[in-house]
Design an enzyme around this catalytic site. Sequence first.
Site, short mmCIF file in Angstrom:
data_model
loop_
_atom_site.label_atom_id
_atom_site.label_comp_id
_atom_site.label_asym_id
_atom_site.label_seq_id
_atom_site.Cartn_x
_atom_site.Cartn_y
_atom_site.Cartn_z
N TYR A 1 0.82 -1.21 0.00
CA TYR A 1 0.00 0.00 0.00
C TYR A 1 0.86 1.27 0.00
O TYR A 1 0.40 2.32 -0.45
CB TYR A 1 -0.92 0.03 1.23
CG TYR A 1 -2.24 -0.67 1.03
CD1 TYR A 1 -2.28 -2.03 0.75
CD2 TYR A 1 -3.44 0.02 1.14
CE1 TYR A 1 -3.49 -2.67 0.58
CE2 TYR A 1 -4.65 -0.62 0.97
CZ TYR A 1 -4.68 -1.96 0.69
OH TYR A 1 -5.88 -2.60 0.53
N LYS B 1 3.35 -15.23 1.92
CA LYS B 1 3.67 -16.09 0.78
C LYS B 1 5.19 -16.27 0.76
O LYS B 1 5.88 -15.82 -0.17
CB LYS B 1 3.18 -15.45 -0.53
CG LYS B 1 1.66 -15.54 -0.72
CD LYS B 1 1.21 -16.91 -1.23
CE LYS B 1 1.60 -17.12 -2.67
NZ LYS B 1 1.25 -18.48 -3.14
N ASP C 1 -2.61 -18.07 0.42
CA ASP C 1 -3.62 -18.67 -0.46
C ASP C 1 -4.28 -19.87 0.22
O ASP C 1 -5.50 -20.03 0.19
CB ASP C 1 -3.01 -19.05 -1.83
CG ASP C 1 -1.78 -19.93 -1.73
OD1 ASP C 1 -1.18 -20.01 -0.63
OD2 ASP C 1 -1.41 -20.56 -2.74
N ASP D 1 -6.28 -7.20 3.79
CA ASP D 1 -7.43 -6.57 3.13
C ASP D 1 -8.33 -7.64 2.52
O ASP D 1 -9.55 -7.65 2.71
CB ASP D 1 -6.91 -5.61 2.05
CG ASP D 1 -8.04 -4.91 1.31
OD1 ASP D 1 -8.99 -4.46 1.99
OD2 ASP D 1 -7.98 -4.83 0.07
N ASP E 1 -12.12 -9.45 4.06
CA ASP E 1 -13.40 -9.45 3.34
C ASP E 1 -13.96 -10.86 3.27
O ASP E 1 -15.16 -11.09 3.42
CB ASP E 1 -13.22 -8.92 1.90
CG ASP E 1 -13.53 -7.44 1.78
OD1 ASP E 1 -13.27 -6.71 2.76
OD2 ASP E 1 -14.04 -7.02 0.73
C1 IPM Z 1 -10.45 -1.53 3.68
C2 IPM Z 1 -10.70 -0.87 2.35
C3 IPM Z 1 -9.57 0.11 2.07
C4 IPM Z 1 -8.31 -0.68 1.93
C5 IPM Z 1 -9.80 1.03 0.88
C6 IPM Z 1 -11.09 1.80 0.98
C7 IPM Z 1 -8.64 1.99 0.71
O1 IPM Z 1 -10.85 -1.84 1.37
O2 IPM Z 1 -10.33 -0.80 4.69
O3 IPM Z 1 -10.41 -2.75 3.73
O4 IPM Z 1 -8.02 -1.22 0.85
O5 IPM Z 1 -7.58 -0.78 2.91
MG MG Z 2 -10.90 -3.85 2.09
#
Ligand code: IPM
Ligand code: MG
Length: 368
Positions: free
Chosen positions: A142, A192, A225, A249, A253
């Site tokens: 990032y 990884k 993975d 990240d 999710d």
């Molecule tokens: C998160 C989001 C952010 C990230 C975006 C909005 C920059 O996806 O907080 O998970 O990628 O960190």
């Molecule tokens: Mg995210």
Amino acid sequence: MSNPSLLILPGDGIGPEVMAEVVKIIDWFGVKRGIAFDVSTDLVGGCAYDKHGVPLHDDTMAKAQEVDAVLLGAVGGPAYDDLDFSVKPERGLLRLRKEMDLFANLRPAQCFDALADFSSLKKDIVAGLDIMIVRELTSGVYFGEPRGIFKEGNERVGINTQRYTESEIDRIARAAFELARKRGNKVCSMEKANVMESGILWREVVQKVHDEDYADVELSHMYADNGAMQLVRAPKQFDVIVTDNLFGDILSDCAAMLTGSLGMLPSASLGAPMANGRPKAMYEPVHGSAPDITGQGKANPIACILSFAMALRYSFDMGDEATRVEKAVEKVLADGLRTADLLGNDGETPISTTEMGDAIVAALDASL
Ligand code: IPM
Ligand code: MG
């Protein structure tokens, strides 16, 4: 002593809608529990760009550095898709994380009993799930340099750099081990190392921190993975997962969906302790600005409300009050109240964002 201070940054899309429900909870604590906060509100993301031409004004950044905790809603939206990368709404969020040095991002994935049926996975795989993803938040791909889109011969090349120093890995590993000791005492580190040098170093440093200072905690290593696969195969094998910025990240999710809805998941981003002993901190839901449902009263405010509960626990040492909020959410769900994201297609009627907030306030009242 002055009240603890909060900076509220509702942001874009559904951010302001869900944050309005959090404000009800904050007010409830002032009136019913005698726990008052000094609250100020400001802009971040697209709305800040509209007003100031930047997604985070310097004055807002300075305020964020001074308060005890920042509460953030969400940033971004289609109106800003074509903006230059440097002023995109997301850059406001990333600037807060970076300049406050919020290196430890805590993303719990907990499956509420009442929602176990709603997960896309079989109920017995997710019922009772309680894992914590600890994502490194201020380094890695990032922020690594060099980055950019460059000319190379007669074509362009897009470059980002995955980069971790030993001290960056060391501090996130410690954060994970400390948390594990307060939970199931198990850490699984994901990288990884089979293809990335940064992964090899990551694995080495995590192991070293473990052997030197946290040998009592059970540690395992997994390729990220495989970690993604294990998360959907048998998520309950995990307690704390520690991983880098990008894998964190993605994996968070994935973990979020196990719990039934992205609308349920809070997060805390913590840095080093300030002079008053409290960590630098920002709390935000894991979900985004959801432009497709903005302004329709459909958004689920629970992730944002649970983020405030995390603030009570991690910034203000009010674990009991945090649990009170979490129990109120649990009760409302057990009573069958659902926002649209928590319903299937079988004709049930969802309640609105504000109705959900009001129901949680009522459940808080009932807890007294
Ligand atoms: C998160 C989001 C952010 C990230 C975006 C909005 C920059 O996806 O907080 O998970 O990628 O960190
Ligand atoms: Mg995210």
